[in-house]
Design a protein around this motif. Structure first.
Motif, PDB file in Angstrom:
ATOM      1  N   UNK A 153      28.408  30.786  37.414  1.00 46.74           N
ATOM      2  CA  UNK A 153      28.002  31.598  38.565  1.00 46.74           C
ATOM      3  C   UNK A 153      29.142  31.719  39.569  1.00 46.74           C
ATOM      4  N   UNK A 154      29.841  30.635  39.801  1.00 46.09           N
ATOM      5  CA  UNK A 154      30.972  30.639  40.722  1.00 46.09           C
ATOM      6  C   UNK A 154      32.033  31.631  40.247  1.00 46.09           C
ATOM      7  N   UNK A 155      32.360  31.574  38.956  1.00 50.10           N
ATOM      8  CA  UNK A 155      33.351  32.480  38.380  1.00 50.10           C
ATOM      9  C   UNK A 155      32.887  33.929  38.497  1.00 50.10           C
ATOM     10  N   UNK A 156      31.608  34.165  38.234  1.00 47.93           N
ATOM     11  CA  UNK A 156      31.050  35.507  38.328  1.00 47.93           C
ATOM     12  C   UNK A 156      31.134  36.048  39.756  1.00 47.93           C
ATOM     13  N   UNK A 216      33.368  35.194  41.991  1.00 47.15           N
ATOM     14  CA  UNK A 216      34.783  35.500  42.255  1.00 47.15           C
ATOM     15  C   UNK A 216      35.130  36.861  41.667  1.00 47.15           C
ATOM     16  N   UNK A 217      34.674  37.113  40.443  1.00 44.97           N
ATOM     17  CA  UNK A 217      34.949  38.400  39.794  1.00 44.97           C
ATOM     18  C   UNK A 217      34.294  39.547  40.568  1.00 44.97           C
ATOM     19  N   UNK A 218      33.068  39.329  41.039  1.00 45.47           N
ATOM     20  CA  UNK A 218      32.378  40.347  41.843  1.00 45.47           C
ATOM     21  C   UNK A 218      33.183  40.660  43.105  1.00 45.47           C
ATOM     22  N   UNK A 220      35.068  44.205  44.028  1.00 46.75           N
ATOM     23  CA  UNK A 220      34.825  44.892  45.294  1.00 46.75           C
ATOM     24  C   UNK A 220      36.141  45.203  45.996  1.00 46.75           C
ATOM     25  N   UNK A 221      37.043  44.243  45.992  1.00 47.61           N
ATOM     26  CA  UNK A 221      38.356  44.473  46.613  1.00 47.61           C
ATOM     27  C   UNK A 221      39.106  45.605  45.924  1.00 47.61           C
TER      28      UNK A 221
END
Length: 193
Positions: A156-159, A161-163, A167-168
Motif C-alpha cells: 500500500x505504501x508503494x502504491x 508513492x506511485x499514485x 499525479x506529479x
C-alpha cells in the motif's frame, strides 16, 4: 484543515475506545489527521496563495494526500520494526498506547479469515497493554509478518508513492518543483527515523 484534524483525532480516539478493528478506519484517520494536516493542506494553501490553477491545486492535493498517508504507514512500520537507536523511541509504543494502525487492522482481519483464534487473541491482548515487554512486541511484530500484514502495508505504501508520482507527472508545474516533490516523497516514505 483544523476541522479535518479534529475529526481525524476524534476518529482515532473513538476507534481505540470502541475497539474498532475495521481497516477503513485507520485509512480515513490517516487521510484526515496526518495527510491533510502535514502535506495536502499546506500544499493546497500554498497553491491558493500563489494563484495556482484548479488543475495544479488538484494535482498537488492528490500528491499530498498520497504522500501524507504513505508517511503515516512508514511511521506505523517504524513503530514495530524500526531501530530504536535511529527512531529515538522504543518499539511498540502504538501497541502499548492502544492505537489501531492499519497494520494491526490488517493483521486482525487476516487472523480472523484464516481461522486463527490464537493469533486474534495474541493481537487483541497486546492492544493497549502498557506492560508489553520488548519480547512481547517482537512476538506481535513477527505475527503480523506471518499474517501478511506487514507486506500488505508495504504494498500500500508503494502504491501511494506511485499514485503521488503519477499525479506529479500530470500536474503542470515547473520541472524543478516536480523533481523536488518527488525527492521529498522518497525521503518521507523511505525514512528510518
Amino acid at each position: 484543515m483544523l476541522t479535518e484534524m479534529v475529526v481525524g483525532q476524534f476518529m482515532d480516539l473513538n476507534s481505540q475506545a470502541r475497539g474498532d478493528e475495521a481497516a477503513s478506519t485507520p485509512v480515513r484517520v490517516n487521510q484526515l489527521k496526518t495527510a491533510a494536516y502535514s502535506v495536502e493542506r499546506p500544499l493546497h494553501l500554498g497553491a491558493s496563495l500563489a494563484g495556482a490553477s484548479d488543475q495544479v491545486t488538484s494535482g498537488l492535493r492528490t500528491y499530498g494526500t498520497a504522500i501524507g498517508c504513505a508517511y503515516q504507514l512508514r511511521d506505523d512500520l517504524l513503530d514495530l520494526y524500526g531501530d530504536p537507536e535511529r527512531t529515538g523511541k522504543p518499539r511498540g509504543g502504538d501497541l502499548r498506547e492502544g492505537k489501531r494502525p492499519l497494520i494491526l487492522a490488517l493483521g486482525l482481519r487476516s487472523a480472523r479469515e484464516r481461522g486463527g483464534p490464537a493469533a486474534v487473541a495474541t493481537l487483541r491482548a497486546a492492544i493497549g497493554e502498557p506492560g508489553l515487554t520488548d519480547v512481547d512486541v517482537r512476538v506481535v511484530a513477527d505475527l503480523l509478518v506471518e499474517l501478511g500484514a506487514k507486506d500488505d502495508v508495504e504494498r500500500r505504501l508503494y502504491s501511494l508513492i506511485q499514485e503521488a508520482k503519477r499525479s506529479l507527472a500530470t500536474t503542470p508545474i515547473a520541472a524543478s518543483a516536480r523533481q523536488e516533490l518527488s525527492r521529498l516523497a522518497d525521503l518521507a516514505t523511505s525514512r528510518t527515523r
